[in-house]
Design a protein around this motif. Structure first.
Motif, mmCIF file in Angstrom:
data_model
loop_
_atom_site.group_PDB
_atom_site.id
_atom_site.type_symbol
_atom_site.label_atom_id
_atom_site.label_comp_id
_atom_site.label_asym_id
_atom_site.label_seq_id
_atom_site.Cartn_x
_atom_site.Cartn_y
_atom_site.Cartn_z
ATOM 1 N N TYR A 1 26.468 85.119 118.646
ATOM 2 C CA TYR A 1 27.377 85.489 119.731
ATOM 3 C C TYR A 1 28.745 85.961 119.251
ATOM 4 O O TYR A 1 29.488 86.569 120.026
ATOM 5 C CB TYR A 1 27.567 84.288 120.658
ATOM 6 N N VAL A 2 29.100 85.670 118.030
ATOM 7 C CA VAL A 2 30.384 86.089 117.493
ATOM 8 C C VAL A 2 30.221 86.347 116.007
ATOM 9 O O VAL A 2 29.547 85.587 115.307
ATOM 10 C CB VAL A 2 31.469 85.018 117.771
ATOM 11 N N ASP A 3 30.810 87.425 115.513
ATOM 12 C CA ASP A 3 30.577 87.828 114.124
ATOM 13 C C ASP A 3 31.332 86.977 113.110
ATOM 14 O O ASP A 3 30.812 86.669 112.038
ATOM 15 C CB ASP A 3 30.965 89.301 113.929
ATOM 16 N N THR A 4 32.586 86.642 113.440
ATOM 17 C CA THR A 4 33.419 85.934 112.474
ATOM 18 C C THR A 4 34.238 84.846 113.162
ATOM 19 O O THR A 4 34.404 84.863 114.400
ATOM 20 C CB THR A 4 34.404 86.885 111.764
ATOM 21 N N LYS A 5 34.773 83.966 112.366
ATOM 22 C CA LYS A 5 35.673 82.929 112.879
ATOM 23 C C LYS A 5 36.912 83.564 113.497
ATOM 24 O O LYS A 5 37.391 83.125 114.558
ATOM 25 C CB LYS A 5 36.061 81.981 111.743
ATOM 26 N N ASP A 6 37.451 84.604 112.861
ATOM 27 C CA ASP A 6 38.631 85.271 113.412
ATOM 28 C C ASP A 6 38.353 85.871 114.786
ATOM 29 O O ASP A 6 39.197 85.810 115.682
ATOM 30 C CB ASP A 6 39.115 86.371 112.458
ATOM 31 N N PHE B 1 39.693 73.169 112.285
ATOM 32 C CA PHE B 1 38.645 73.903 112.972
ATOM 33 C C PHE B 1 37.776 74.695 111.986
ATOM 34 O O PHE B 1 38.276 75.334 111.072
ATOM 35 C CB PHE B 1 39.243 74.883 113.985
ATOM 36 N N SER B 2 36.479 74.635 112.181
ATOM 37 C CA SER B 2 35.538 75.409 111.366
ATOM 38 C C SER B 2 34.327 75.740 112.209
ATOM 39 O O SER B 2 34.050 75.089 113.221
ATOM 40 C CB SER B 2 35.112 74.620 110.128
ATOM 41 N N MET B 3 33.589 76.755 111.775
ATOM 42 C CA MET B 3 32.372 77.129 112.493
ATOM 43 C C MET B 3 31.332 76.008 112.406
ATOM 44 O O MET B 3 30.577 75.772 113.343
ATOM 45 C CB MET B 3 31.818 78.429 111.928
ATOM 46 N N ARG B 4 31.317 75.305 111.298
ATOM 47 C CA ARG B 4 30.396 74.188 111.145
ATOM 48 C C ARG B 4 30.753 73.060 112.115
ATOM 49 O O ARG B 4 29.873 72.457 112.734
ATOM 50 C CB ARG B 4 30.423 73.673 109.699
#
Length: 257
Positions: free
Chosen positions: A71-76, A52-55
């Motif tokens: 909509y979300v600051d970080t992957k965590d 899983f990745s943001m990309r």
């Protein structure tokens, strides 16, 4: 190092006011946090946490990676939101419904196991975050309320919760891993089990242990892996409930205990 650990311990999308925050204008059209979290869960189920990745998420949403960060600051933060969302899939008993606590412990244990098997990535994240989202807290609250009804004193409740739900966590985690390994190999769980058994049978160093295990496995019964796992889980759960009953009797000083 200490400051880094302190920051990690205090970090949570739920603590920092980001869970429900909306940004100003300029967000990509056709996108919202709910959809992002839904697709995140779907990707984690299909491909696992490691891939899983943001990309990858952005590609699935047909937007740029930067669009997701509206909509979300970080992957965590996103993983924490996804974790809490699936925790909401569990059907929680009503501690005030007048049902026997034993039945409610069984229901909670089965729901948690099902969740861990359905979403194998959950077990890897449970210990990473503070788990203070609304669905996590709802689950924790019901567990505490049900275990209080066993009759054990307050000083024994955390140990009791650990005994039951750490067992379920371990069992569900291993069961989820088994399903993931089978899926990754393009075979059913039963086919994977037979392949693994054949491989172990061919290993000379495992011959003695396997010979001793065959009788135990045959006695367990079950025509499929699912049946074997179900029987083991249910009996182990009954052992834990019987243990709680015995400890209640001991704590209350029941004659003959």
């Amino acid at each position: 190092m200490a400051k880094s650990a302190e920051k990690a311990a205090r970090s949570s999308v739920w603590l920092e006011g980001k869970a429900h925050r909306r940004r100003g204008g300029g967000q990509p059209s056709g996108l919202d946090r709910g959809r992002i979290v839904d697709v995140t869960v779907r990707l984690l189920d299909a491909e696992g946490l490691a891939k899983f990745s943001m990309r990858r998420l952005a590609g699935e949403l047909s937007v740029t990676a930067m669009s997701v960060y509206w909509y979300v600051d970080t992957k965590d933060d996103l993983l924490e939101l996804a974790l809490d969302q699936v925790m909401g899939e569990m059907r929680l008993p009503d501690p005030d419904a007048g049902e026997d606590w034993r039945d409610q412990v069984r229901a909670l244990a089965r729901e948690y196991r099902t969740l861990l098997v359905r979403h194998p990535w959950v077990s890897a994240l449970v210990g990473v975050f503070l788990n203070i989202g609304p669905h996590n807290l709802a689950f924790s609250r019901v567990v505490q309320q049900v275990v209080r009804r066993t009759g054990l004193p307050a000083k024994r409740l955390t140990s009791t919760i650990s005994a039951v739900f750490q067992f379920v966590y371990g069992y569900g985690t291993l069961e989820g891993h088994l399903a993931s390994r089978a899926a990754a190999g393009g075979v059913s769980v039963d086919e994977y089990f037979q392949q693994a058994l054949s491989a172990v049978t061919a290993a000379p160093q495992a011959a003695d242990v396997l010979r001793e295990s065959r009788e135990i496995m045959a006695a367990r019964g079950g025509d499929t892996v699912a049946e074997m796992l179900e029987r083991d889980f249910e009996f182990a759960l009954e052992l834990l409930i019987a243990g709680i009953e015995a400890m209640v009797a001991r704590e209350s000083g029941t004659p003959g205990d």
